[in-house]
Scaffold this motif. Structure first.
Motif: not given
Length: 82
Positions: A15-24
């Motif tokens: 259910g989590c859609e966080r990518s590396q860019a989103d997380h950064q």
């Protein structure tokens, strides 16, 4: 790095859609790599951790900082994320 690559640089929590860019952008840090079986389970009497075994790819998964805390509490359980 291999776990991040295998997991397409995205949090593996269902259910989590966080990518590396989103997380950064959100947390000002990269995604985390979580040990499915805790490091303590790879030690002899709480000392001398066998990092080679603990860091095998099958024992690692990519997670965001928010979900890493949840996984730490659930270890060594793991939901089927595949």
């Amino acid at each position: 790095m291999k776990a991040l690559e295998r997991d397409d640089f995205g949090c593996q929590t269902p259910g989590c859609e966080r990518s590396q860019a989103d997380h950064q952008a959100e947390f000002e840090t990269g995604l985390h790599v979580h040990h499915i079986r805790p490091l303590s389970s790879f030690s002899d009497n709480g000392e001398n951790v066998n990092f080679e075994r603990a860091n095998r790819l099958e024992n690692l998964m990519t997670v965001c900082i928010e979900h890493h805390h949840l996984w730490e509490r659930a270890s060594p359980l793991r939901l089927d994320t595949r």
